[in-house]
Motif scaffolding. Structure first.
Motif, PDB file in Angstrom:
ATOM      1  N   LYS A  83      34.478  36.154  40.225  1.00  0.00           N
ATOM      2  CA  LYS A  83      34.221  35.371  39.013  1.00  0.00           C
ATOM      3  C   LYS A  83      33.457  34.081  39.326  1.00  0.00           C
ATOM      4  O   LYS A  83      32.711  33.565  38.487  1.00  0.00           O
ATOM      5  N   GLU A 117      48.485  33.484  34.628  1.00  0.00           N
ATOM      6  CA  GLU A 117      47.350  33.672  35.528  1.00  0.00           C
ATOM      7  C   GLU A 117      46.723  35.060  35.375  1.00  0.00           C
ATOM      8  O   GLU A 117      45.496  35.205  35.317  1.00  0.00           O
ATOM      9  N   LYS A 122      44.858  35.268  32.222  1.00  0.00           N
ATOM     10  CA  LYS A 122      43.579  34.553  32.324  1.00  0.00           C
ATOM     11  C   LYS A 122      42.531  35.407  33.038  1.00  0.00           C
ATOM     12  O   LYS A 122      41.366  35.477  32.617  1.00  0.00           O
ATOM     13  N   GLU A 123      42.939  36.085  34.133  1.00  0.00           N
ATOM     14  CA  GLU A 123      42.000  36.931  34.866  1.00  0.00           C
ATOM     15  C   GLU A 123      41.526  38.109  34.019  1.00  0.00           C
ATOM     16  O   GLU A 123      40.353  38.486  34.041  1.00  0.00           O
ATOM     17  N   LEU A 160      41.362  38.238  30.702  1.00  0.00           N
ATOM     18  CA  LEU A 160      40.454  37.740  29.662  1.00  0.00           C
ATOM     19  C   LEU A 160      39.078  37.421  30.236  1.00  0.00           C
ATOM     20  O   LEU A 160      38.046  37.719  29.618  1.00  0.00           O
ATOM     21  N   ALA A 161      39.045  36.816  31.419  1.00  0.00           N
ATOM     22  CA  ALA A 161      37.764  36.483  32.051  1.00  0.00           C
ATOM     23  C   ALA A 161      36.981  37.744  32.390  1.00  0.00           C
ATOM     24  O   ALA A 161      35.753  37.775  32.273  1.00  0.00           O
ATOM     25  N   LYS A 207      37.626  34.170  25.936  1.00  0.00           N
ATOM     26  CA  LYS A 207      38.080  32.829  26.256  1.00  0.00           C
ATOM     27  C   LYS A 207      39.390  32.903  27.029  1.00  0.00           C
ATOM     28  O   LYS A 207      40.251  33.733  26.743  1.00  0.00           O
ATOM     29  N   THR A 208      39.545  32.021  28.000  1.00  0.00           N
ATOM     30  CA  THR A 208      40.733  32.044  28.855  1.00  0.00           C
ATOM     31  C   THR A 208      41.669  30.870  28.606  1.00  0.00           C
ATOM     32  O   THR A 208      42.699  30.756  29.270  1.00  0.00           O
ATOM     33  N   ARG A 230      46.855  33.409  24.717  1.00  0.00           N
ATOM     34  CA  ARG A 230      46.156  34.307  25.633  1.00  0.00           C
ATOM     35  C   ARG A 230      46.603  35.756  25.423  1.00  0.00           C
ATOM     36  O   ARG A 230      45.773  36.677  25.398  1.00  0.00           O
ATOM     37  N   LEU A 233      44.248  38.860  24.163  1.00  0.00           N
ATOM     38  CA  LEU A 233      44.068  40.067  24.961  1.00  0.00           C
ATOM     39  C   LEU A 233      44.587  41.303  24.233  1.00  0.00           C
ATOM     40  O   LEU A 233      43.998  42.383  24.343  1.00  0.00           O
ATOM     41  N   ALA A 287      33.972  33.823  25.357  1.00  0.00           N
ATOM     42  CA  ALA A 287      33.648  32.581  26.048  1.00  0.00           C
ATOM     43  C   ALA A 287      32.211  32.182  25.737  1.00  0.00           C
ATOM     44  O   ALA A 287      31.366  33.018  25.422  1.00  0.00           O
TER      45      ALA A 287
END
Length: 506
Positions: A174, A259, A262-263, A265-266, A271-272, A279, A283, A300
């Motif tokens: 990333k 965490e 977040k990964e 979503l990225a 957006k994270t 979140r 997702l 994002a």
């Protein structure tokens, strides 16, 4: 006299042949120094470039797209609009030659031998920074500062950076998608190419890179590119790191942790930010709704087009990933070609860190003198039939000096690592030198006068043991070493126990 097209063609062929002979002659000379080899390579490279450009002009003439060559050949054969007149064409050309020599009476045949000799002695101008030392070392300081100040980098020493700058597979994927990393990689590859072209001008980088590209395409299609494994999917998307089929509610998805959410979503370009609840909800939307149907606000910034319901930027992101991965492949190939230079650069950096400014200046001056004095004389064997010791100038000392000071007698010191000292005077002086003092410190023995003439490690240890016994260091002292215990279990030496007992304290 090269005004005609055929004369231009003849001159071009002659120039190509002349340069080919010069290249052969230049390569037959073995360079004596590194600089001579570098100059020779650049001279040959320049002549090859001239041959290529001249050959392109010759090919253009032979293609004769404007029929100029055809018309000139016809004119030489005497073909005119009224018919063929060979004599008229001959006398016209003779008149032209006479007119030329009348205007240029001082014209003479030019001997290109002098020009060729000057060309073989030419020293091309090659730009190197001071850190590069005429191409012996790399100068990656600017790229090093970009690395340690970037999000994908880490604060490390320059010497450590020389070890890790080629290990791009350790950088998170990333972090490779940000613009800062792309610019850094472009600068790194550009510098490596520029350095390689200056130090190895005869190498064909285009052919090397064509092979790199073909191998890269095969690995990319199968997902085997280092650091980019399994990056290509059927639709060009990076898969989510969480399988949503196992979760039926948002509450169950929250238990995965912030965490991992977040990964995931990225990976989908969403957006994270936000709380864990937000979140998970964002997702969970992708479980039943395709990415193409999601609202633009969930993506994002920069990862969604202007069209609200348009397709996501997955294919474009995949294309960017491929370009970055290809730059990394080229960078690794260049690192392989420059492996020796990188190793020398690291050794030079480590050595310079241990020197003072004065020592650095002195060493730089010695290198310049050495470069100027390097010649074939170094390869000549020194005539020394009596095997006399070498003097400060690298030549055998005079025989009378050898006999006068007894320099033929060899003394070896085991403490100095079996180093040989020639002559009694050098042997006596070495006991005060750093080499012997360092050896004594490694044995844990002080370098005093008592150990003069001692060259054996066992003898030195035995003498040090006797000295300690003589000084009483190993003598049994009951007052200090004999132990006593009171009723409460406290331990005292004999002297302390006796004093406390006399005072009635125990």
């Amino acid at each position: 006299m090269s005004s005609t097209l055929l004369e231009v063609t003849r001159g071009a062929h002659e120039e190509v042949e002349r340069l080919e002979r010069l290249i052969v002659k230049d390569l037959q000379n073995e360079p004596a120094t590194y600089k001579d080899r570098l100059y020779q390579s650049h001279r040959v490279r320049n002549m090859i470039d001239t041959i290529i450009s001249t050959t392109e002009k010759i090919v253009e003439i032979y293609e004769d797209k404007d029929s100029a060559r055809k018309d000139e050949i016809a004119a030489l054969g005497g073909q005119t609009a009224t018919g063929t007149n060979v004599f008229s064409a001959f006398y016209d050309r003779l008149k032209e030659i006479r007119e030329y020599h009348r205007k240029h009476p001082a014209a003479r045949v030019v001997d290109d031998s002098d020009e060729s000799e000057a060309l073989l002695k030419e020293e091309p101008l090659i730009e190197f920074s001071g850190e590069e030392a005429s191409g012996r070392y790399l100068d990656l300081h600017e790229l090093y500062h970009q690395f340690i100040n970037a999000k994908f980098g880490e604060p490390i020493e320059y010497s450590a950076y020389l070890d890790v700058f080629s290990q791009t597979d350790k950088i998170p994927r990333k972090m490779k998608m940000i613009r800062q990393y792309r610019e850094y990689m472009e600068s790194l590859v550009e510098y490596q190419i520029y350095f390689f072209q200056r130090t190895e001008p005869l190498q064909d980088l285009d052919r090397i890179f064509s092979k790199v590209v073909s191998e890269f395409e095969e690995d990319w299609a199968t997902g085997k590119v280092p650091g980019w494994e399994n990056d290509i999917q059927e639709n060009g998307h990076v898969p989510a790191l969480i399988d949503l089929d196992y979760y039926s509610t948002v509450e169950e998805l929250i238990e995965v942790g912030p965490e991992k959410l977040k990964e995931a979503l990225a990976a989908l370009g969403l957006k994270t930010g936000g709380t864990v609840q937000q979140r998970a909800e964002r997702l969970f939307l992708t479980k039943h709704t395709p990415l193409e149907m999601l609202d633009k606000k969930h993506f994002a910034k920069g990862l969604r087009g202007s069209d609200k319901n348009g397709p996501p930027a997955g294919p474009q992101q995949d294309e960017n990933s491929k370009e970055i991965a290809l730059m990394e492949a080229k960078m690794r190939r260049l690192c392989d070609l420059l492996a020796d230079v990188i190793a020398k650069t690291k050794d030079n950096v480590v050595k310079k860190q241990a020197l003072t400014y004065e020592e650095l200046e002195a060493e730089r001056g010695e290198e310049e003198i050495q470069e100027d004095t390097e010649s074939e004389d170094e390869e000549q064997q020194i005539y020394n039939p009596l095997k006399l010791p070498m003097g400060w100038d690298g030549k055998p000392i005079p025989y009378w000096l050898y006999k006068l000071h007894g320099l033929g007698q060899e003394f070896k010191c085991e403490i100095c690592g079996n180093y040989s000292y020639w002559g009694r005077r050098a042997f006596e002086r070495h006991f005060k030198e750093w080499r012997h003092q360092h050896g004594m410190r490694c044995l844990g023995i002080p370098n005093t006068k008592n150990f003069n003439e001692i060259t054996s490690i066992e003898e030195a240890k035995e003498l040090w043991k006797k000295i300690q016994e003589r000084q009483g260091l190993n003598k049994w002292r009951p007052d200090l070493e004999e132990e006593y215990e009171d009723k409460e279990g406290n331990i005292y030496n004999k002297k302390t126990y006796s004093d406390l007992q006399r005072q009635g304290l125990i």
